[in-house]
Design an enzyme around this catalytic site. Structure first.
Site, PDB file in Angstrom:
ATOM      1  N   ASP A  46       0.870  -1.191   0.000  1.00 54.47           N
ATOM      2  CA  ASP A  46       0.000   0.000   0.000  1.00 54.47           C
ATOM      3  C   ASP A  46       0.903   1.236   0.000  1.00 54.47           C
ATOM      4  OD1 ASP A  46      -2.367   1.569   0.168  1.00 54.47           O
ATOM      5  OD2 ASP A  46      -2.210   1.670   2.338  1.00 54.47           O
ATOM      6  N   SER A  47       0.249   2.385  -0.126  1.00 53.57           N
ATOM      7  CA  SER A  47       0.999   3.645  -0.058  1.00 53.57           C
ATOM      8  C   SER A  47       1.304   4.022   1.395  1.00 53.57           C
ATOM      9  CB  SER A  47       0.173   4.762  -0.682  1.00 53.57           C
ATOM     10  OG  SER A  47      -1.093   4.812  -0.048  1.00 53.57           O
ATOM     11  N   GLY A  61      -3.437   9.112  -3.863  1.00 55.24           N
ATOM     12  CA  GLY A  61      -4.654   9.708  -4.418  1.00 55.24           C
ATOM     13  C   GLY A  61      -4.427  11.019  -5.141  1.00 55.24           C
ATOM     14  N   CYS A 110      -4.421  -1.598  -2.186  1.00 55.01           N
ATOM     15  CA  CYS A 110      -4.619  -0.172  -2.412  1.00 55.01           C
ATOM     16  C   CYS A 110      -5.460  -0.006  -3.676  1.00 55.01           C
ATOM     17  CB  CYS A 110      -3.265   0.511  -2.585  1.00 55.01           C
ATOM     18  SG  CYS A 110      -3.381   2.263  -2.992  1.00 55.01           S
ATOM     19  N   ASN A 111      -6.631   0.604  -3.532  1.00 52.15           N
ATOM     20  CA  ASN A 111      -7.511   0.822  -4.684  1.00 52.15           C
ATOM     21  C   ASN A 111      -6.890   1.795  -5.676  1.00 52.15           C
ATOM     22  OD1 ASN A 111     -10.578  -0.192  -3.874  1.00 52.15           O
ATOM     23  ND2 ASN A 111      -9.341   0.345  -2.117  1.00 52.15           N
ATOM     24  N   THR A 112      -6.267   2.838  -5.150  1.00 51.41           N
ATOM     25  CA  THR A 112      -5.705   3.885  -6.001  1.00 51.41           C
ATOM     26  C   THR A 112      -4.612   3.304  -6.902  1.00 51.41           C
ATOM     27  OG1 THR A 112      -6.068   5.319  -4.088  1.00 51.41           O
ATOM     28  CG2 THR A 112      -4.840   6.256  -5.923  1.00 51.41           C
ATOM     29  N   CYS A 159     -11.106   2.595  -0.348  1.00 53.41           N
ATOM     30  CA  CYS A 159      -9.720   2.932  -0.015  1.00 53.41           C
ATOM     31  C   CYS A 159      -9.415   2.121   1.234  1.00 53.41           C
ATOM     32  CB  CYS A 159      -9.567   4.421   0.278  1.00 53.41           C
ATOM     33  SG  CYS A 159      -7.970   4.865   1.019  1.00 53.41           S
ATOM     34  N   THR A 160      -8.299   1.414   1.216  1.00 57.21           N
ATOM     35  CA  THR A 160      -8.010   0.478   2.310  1.00 57.21           C
ATOM     36  C   THR A 160      -7.698   1.184   3.628  1.00 57.21           C
ATOM     37  OG1 THR A 160      -5.742   0.356   1.490  1.00 57.21           O
ATOM     38  CG2 THR A 160      -7.265  -1.398   0.818  1.00 57.21           C
ATOM     39  N   HIS A 161      -7.490   2.484   3.582  1.00 59.72           N
ATOM     40  CA  HIS A 161      -7.297   3.226   4.833  1.00 59.72           C
ATOM     41  C   HIS A 161      -8.600   3.395   5.615  1.00 59.72           C
ATOM     42  CE1 HIS A 161      -3.405   4.441   3.214  1.00 59.72           C
ATOM     43  NE2 HIS A 161      -3.119   5.002   4.368  1.00 59.72           N
TER      44      HIS A 161
HETATM   45  N1  DGL Z   1      -4.957   3.071   0.648  1.00 60.18           N
HETATM   46  C1  DGL Z   1      -5.082   3.621  -0.644  1.00 60.18           C
HETATM   47  C2  DGL Z   1      -6.304   3.100  -1.381  1.00 60.18           C
HETATM   48  O1  DGL Z   1      -6.817   2.028  -1.092  1.00 60.18           O
HETATM   49  C3  DGL Z   1      -4.978   5.110  -0.874  1.00 60.18           C
HETATM   50  C4  DGL Z   1      -4.344   6.083   0.040  1.00 60.18           C
HETATM   51  C5  DGL Z   1      -3.555   7.151  -0.708  1.00 60.18           C
HETATM   52  O2  DGL Z   1      -4.131   8.163  -1.174  1.00 60.18           O
HETATM   53  O3  DGL Z   1      -2.362   6.945  -0.843  1.00 60.18           O
HETATM   54  O4  DGL Z   1      -6.766   3.719  -2.299  1.00 60.18           O
END
Ligand code: DGL
Length: 256
Positions: A7-8, A40, A71-73, A186-188
């Site tokens: 992930d980021s 993002g 991470c979706n992004t 978003c996984t966060h």
């Molecule tokens: N955790 C990331 C996701 O699932 C994004 C967070 C970011 O903006 O880096 O999209």
């Protein structure tokens, strides 16, 4: 051989948590490209270049059995490209759970809460076209929630007013009907879901796809002997602060 969860930032830990439940005998390497956080906000071509180079490095360094891009992004931008560039690797991606949301909604009003990057992606638009053409889907890009989740993970504090400001556009009332599902794309965000529930204008189902992603990974890993070695975290910045290291420790990750 191990499973590398990427992930980021710390959001991918919500996926790691589920992966461990289903695959407790694997060894995990958690990688955060925190030097590039937040994903993002990135322009697509530049982020794609960065990820392609970084994954080349991760393959060399860790040689995992499987990559979980938590991470979706990142997934909505790069997973097809990474599969093409590194065809011998196995990738499991994380993309907005639009299909299950479309199947479950009763009001026909669904919101997808994501980073500005994920909201803009063609990949996301294609998911809506393919799986939710009869549903009214609102895409809500949040500039702040991933940062709030990072801060919360590090220090345990979050401003509920700010959370409300970010999620409020998800709540739509139309022709006497109300949004009944919010997709956490978003996984966060699962880190903040209890706060979201608390401040939400009305109750909704919050869809967190972590378990489904872990199931997909389970279907792809080889069965067999448990992996040796302890679980580690590797951050591209080199050194996350003490609070982050403590947080990672809580997930049983030693910082490398
Ligand atoms: N955790 C990331 C996701 O699932 C994004 C967070 C970011 O903006 O880096 O999209």
């Amino acid at each position: 051989m191990s499973i590398l969860v990427f992930d980021s930032g710390v959001g991918g830990l919500t996926v790691l948590r589920e992966a461990r439940v289903l695959m407790p005998d694997r060894r995990y390497i958690y990688v955060a490209d925190d030097a590039g956080f937040p994903y993002g906000d990135w322009e697509e071509a530049a982020l794609l270049d960065r990820m392609t180079a970084l994954f080349g490095e991760l393959i060399e360094r860790f040689r995992p059995e499987l990559f979980m891009i938590a991470c979706n992004t990142a997934s909505t931008l790069a997973i097809d490209h990474l599969r093409k560039v590194y065809p011998e690797q196995t990738f499991v991606g994380t993309v907005p759970a639009i299909k299950p949301a479309a199947e479950r909604t009763r009001s026909g009003l669904v919101s997808v809460l994501a980073t500005p990057g994920t909201v803009k992606r063609q990949y996301t638009r294609d998911l809506i076209r393919d799986w939710a053409s009869k549903v009214n889907v609102r895409l809500v890009g949040s500039t702040e929630l991933a940062r709030l989740a990072e801060r919360y993970a590090r220090g345990g504090m979050v401003d509920e007013e700010e959370v409300l400001r970010e999620i409020e556009p998800c709540f739509v009332e139309q022709d006497g009907k109300l949004t009944d599902i919010v997709v956490l794309a978003c996984t966060h965000y699962p880190f903040l879901v209890n706060r979201m529930r608390k401040v939400a204008p009305w109750p909704v189902d919050w869809i967190d796809p972590s378990e489904a992603i872990a199931r997909r990974a389970l279907s792809l890993v080889r069965q067999g002997a448990p992996e040796e070695g302890s679980d580690i975290a590797w951050f591209t910045s080199g050194a996350p602060d003490a609070a982050t290291q403590r947080f990672l420790g809580g997930f049983g990750l030693a910082f490398e």
